[in-house]
Scaffold this motif. Structure first.
Motif: not given
Length: 124
Positions: A28-30, A53-54, A72-74, A77
């Motif tokens: 889980t990347f996020s 993370w956010s 980032r773009d969860n 990923n």
């Protein structure tokens, strides 16, 4: 396990721009903070930037502040490093890394997973 693949590095002239990508797979990347480090020939690997993370918290090395932007773009990923106004001293292999929390984010040992790196060369 997590696998990280960096891409986007190439030769660019001073003053130019590049966008690096770091694609993750496996977990889980996020859940992770993501950092970029770089290593120039003959030098220690150094911290560049980190994102929580956010995506709401970011920190930068003084040498890149105002020129580089991490995002980032969860859902994908993927973490990005937008690099503008590049200088010859930005020449290095750029690595992305995943860690469990921000903490002492400049410390390499904080990070559990590393990519293989992508070469950025800035010509004068």
């Amino acid at each position: 396990q997590v696998q990280l693949v960096e891409s986007g590095g190439r030769l660019v002239q001073a003053g130019g721009s590049l966008r690096l990508s770091c694609a993750a797979s496996g977990r889980t990347f996020s859940d992770y903070v993501v950092a970029w480090f770089r290593q120039a020939p003959g030098k220690e690997r150094e911290f560049v930037t980190v994102i929580n993370w956010s995506g709401g918290r970011t920190y930068y090395a003084e040498s890149v502040k105002g020129r580089f932007t991490i995002s980032r773009d969860n859902a994908k990923n993927t973490v990005y490093l937008q690099m503008n106004s590049l200088k010859p001293e930005d020449t290095a292999v750029y690595y992305c890394a995943l860690g469990p929390y921000l903490g002492d984010y400049e410390r390499r040992s904080l990070y559990d997973y590393w990519g293989q790196g992508t070469q950025v060369t800035v010509s004068s």
